[in-house]
Structure formats: C-alpha cells, structure tokens
Design a protein around this motif. Sequence first.
Motif, mmCIF file in Angstrom:
data_model
loop_
_atom_site.group_PDB
_atom_site.id
_atom_site.type_symbol
_atom_site.label_atom_id
_atom_site.label_comp_id
_atom_site.label_asym_id
_atom_site.label_seq_id
_atom_site.Cartn_x
_atom_site.Cartn_y
_atom_site.Cartn_z
ATOM 1 N N UNK A 80 0.635 -1.300 -0.164
ATOM 2 C CA UNK A 80 -0.163 -0.032 -0.021
ATOM 3 C C UNK A 80 1.040 1.742 0.207
ATOM 4 N N UNK A 81 1.801 1.475 0.887
ATOM 5 C CA UNK A 81 2.759 2.318 0.716
ATOM 6 C C UNK A 81 3.762 2.373 -0.761
ATOM 7 N N UNK A 86 3.721 5.226 -5.411
ATOM 8 C CA UNK A 86 3.740 5.818 -7.042
ATOM 9 C C UNK A 86 2.601 6.475 -7.055
ATOM 10 N N UNK A 87 1.781 6.576 -6.722
ATOM 11 C CA UNK A 87 0.373 7.789 -7.186
ATOM 12 C C UNK A 87 0.843 8.992 -6.504
ATOM 13 N N UNK A 90 3.153 10.368 -9.558
ATOM 14 C CA UNK A 90 1.771 10.754 -10.775
ATOM 15 C C UNK A 90 1.149 12.345 -10.656
ATOM 16 N N UNK A 91 0.624 12.342 -9.573
ATOM 17 C CA UNK A 91 0.338 13.288 -9.042
ATOM 18 C C UNK A 91 1.189 14.494 -9.120
ATOM 19 N N UNK A 92 2.691 14.972 -8.833
ATOM 20 C CA UNK A 92 3.787 15.775 -8.603
ATOM 21 C C UNK A 92 4.006 15.370 -10.794
ATOM 22 N N UNK A 108 -5.585 12.992 -4.617
ATOM 23 C CA UNK A 108 -6.582 12.320 -3.563
ATOM 24 C C UNK A 108 -6.307 10.929 -3.321
ATOM 25 N N UNK A 109 -6.007 10.043 -4.509
ATOM 26 C CA UNK A 109 -5.981 8.728 -4.673
ATOM 27 C C UNK A 109 -4.911 8.201 -3.415
ATOM 28 N N UNK A 110 -4.004 8.744 -3.556
ATOM 29 C CA UNK A 110 -2.720 8.400 -2.834
ATOM 30 C C UNK A 110 -3.098 9.422 -1.565
#
Length: 414
Positions: A80-81, A86-87, A90-92, A108-110
């Motif tokens: 999960x970490x 990764x999320x 991806x946001x960055x 938000x997913x992260x």
Amino acid sequence: MRTIIWLVLLFAAAVVAALTLGSNDGLASFYWKGWRLDVSLNLFLLVLVGSCFALVTVIHTLNSLTSLPRRAREWRLAQRERTAQLALREALAEFFGARYGRAQKAVQRALNIQAQTGEQPDAAFMALGHLLAAQSAHRLQDKRRRDEQLRLALELAKTEPQAKASEEGARLLAAEWALDDRDAQRALELLAELGPGVARRTQALRLKLQAARLAKQPLEALRTARLLAKHQGFSKVAAQGLLRSLAFEALEGARDVDQLRQVWQQLDSADRRDVFVAARAAQCAAGLGAPEDGRGWLRPFWEQVDELGNDERAVLAEALVVAMPGLGPEWLQRLESAVQRFPRDMHLAYALGHVLAERQLWGKARLMLEQAAEDRGLPVAARRRSWLSLAELANQDGDLDRRGRCFEAAATLQ
C-alpha cells in the motif's frame, strides 16, 4: 573463478579433516541406569554438530511459521505504501505537466491509500499530499477546496512532529496565493507568522517585497529589498535599480514637507548617499514649496562633484535647477567652480545659467542659457526650460521680438 575458489576451500577442509579426525583413539561413554554406551569421539562430535544444526533449523522454522501473519501484514502495508508513493509521483508529474485536475485525482487517491493502512498514517506524506492538492486547486481557481486542503495540512503540521517541515511551506504557499488574489494584507499577516529563520529566507523576502509594494508601503519594501540584495537575491545592477525606484516611490508618496522630511530621515544612509535619490528628493521638496530643504540635501554632492560621473552630474544639475527659488549667493561660487573643472559639461553650464538668472546677473545668464538651449545633447525638458528663461529675460529687457522667438523655439522642441 568462484568455482575454483570453492574447490580450493573444499580441498583444504578435506585435508584439515583428515589430519584432525584420522586418529580415532578417543571414546565418548554415556551411562544410563546401569547401561553404558561407548561411541567414538569423532562420531560423537559429528552427531553433536548435526543435532545443533537440526535444532537451529527447527527453531527457525517455528519462528517463520509464527511470524507469518506479521510478515504478511507488513507486506500488505509495504504494498500500500508503494502504491501510495506511485500515486503521489503521478500527481507530481501531472501537476508539473499543468494537468491540475488529474493531479488532484491522483493525490486524492494517494491520500486515500495512505489513510487505509490500518495504522497511524504517515503525517509528512499526508501533509505533502494536501499541499499538492491545494496548489492544484489554486491553479484551477477553486479557492474553497484550496483553503480546505491548506487547513488540513496545517492541522497535521501542528499535531504531528513529522510534518513540522510542511508547515513552513504551507504558510509560504498561502502567502503566495494571497498575492495572486491581490490581498496584500493577508500575505503580510501570513509572513509575519513565520519564524525568524524562515522569514529571512530568500523566498519569504521576495514575497514580503511583493506584498509591501502591493500594500503601498514603499519604505517597508525598500528595507526588504535591501535585505534581498544583501542575500544576493538580485544581480547588482537589478538591485540598484530596484532600490532607487522604491526610494523614488517613497519620496513621491509624501503629501507635505514634514512627511517628506520624515521619509528622507527614514531612508537608509546608503540611499541618502545616492545622487539619484537625493536629486529626486530635492525635486519633491521643490514641488512641495521647500526648495531650501532640497538644496540642503544636494549640497554634499556639489562639494564632491569631482567624484561624480556624467549621468550623476546631469541629474544633480537638473535637481538644482528645479530647487532654484531662493538660492543664496554661495551657490554661484560653487557652480562656477564646478564649470571651471568641467568646462565641456553642458549640464553644469545649464545649471550655472539658471543660477545666474536667479541672482539677476542677466548678461552672463543669457550667454550660458543660449548655449544650453542650442545644445542638442541636453534633454528636451532642460532645453525648453532654458528657452523659457531666455523669454523671461527678453521680457524684462522689453525685447518682444526676441521673447516671441524664444517662446516659439520652446514650443517647437520635441
């Protein structure tokens, strides 16, 4: 190569075993309720080593079996970490690619994955995620969501020591957003809440400079700009131009002579030693009806006119002409001495001509003013002022034709 090394080690072990275990003279005897068991010492040692190895293997196996639930949980948390990281990456990437809506969804997913770990979430990770979501919302002009995400980040920073570093970034970002919203007072309040060390950072000083200028506080902006220049926040040329413009702004904001004097005293000594700043102060003083104050601020520069450059002498001469009314006789000697040292400097000749006219020395004044009015190297404003002074002299002499020609020459200058 590794195979050869292992073979050499194996042969060495065989030689050592043959030398140490070759003589089988020792016995190991065990007694139990009248029974006796005799075994060779070599066999006893081999059985002892094998038993220890088997015992260690059994213990390790039992430990692995009993720790299996814990290791499975740790593996799930690590997965999960990793997914949350990764999320966030991806946001960055989406944020730097100017896809702010996608960045919000990814962050938000992260945050959701991080919150579902079943243990205490990583406060620093959560604070960083909220700040990224807030910055994305700001770019989308979603102020409600931006302020909400900022509030969550600040709450985490206040309650969790791990997220303390994010609090400084959150306040700096909030001040930057306030400037984007043209809310200078809010930006100054946020910057005032920063610690002394953070407030001296280059980014904080840049934001404070922008906020002070937006709030029409030129003196505060000037002090901040000087700190930035000290920290090499600007190039030397840019810093000098910015400091001068802020000093001009502070001086021109004075509404009366008393306020102008107060502003002049509040300026840094380095600003008061700047010829351009002193010249602007003298012009402002003349405009407010206090030319004597202006000439007093200019006097130190005229006493060291030899050390000034061409541009500095030009602005000094123009400021003195503006602050001419009520000029005393001591200035005539000062100007004549300067013209003798720089006979080809028309700016000084232009100033001397006006001083002569102010002292009612009409003949010499007319000659100097005619030279200045005809010199195309002077600014148009200086030449026009010279023609107007010549027109006034002609009017006093009663020469209406020459007066008309002077007015016409002043009107046709471009």
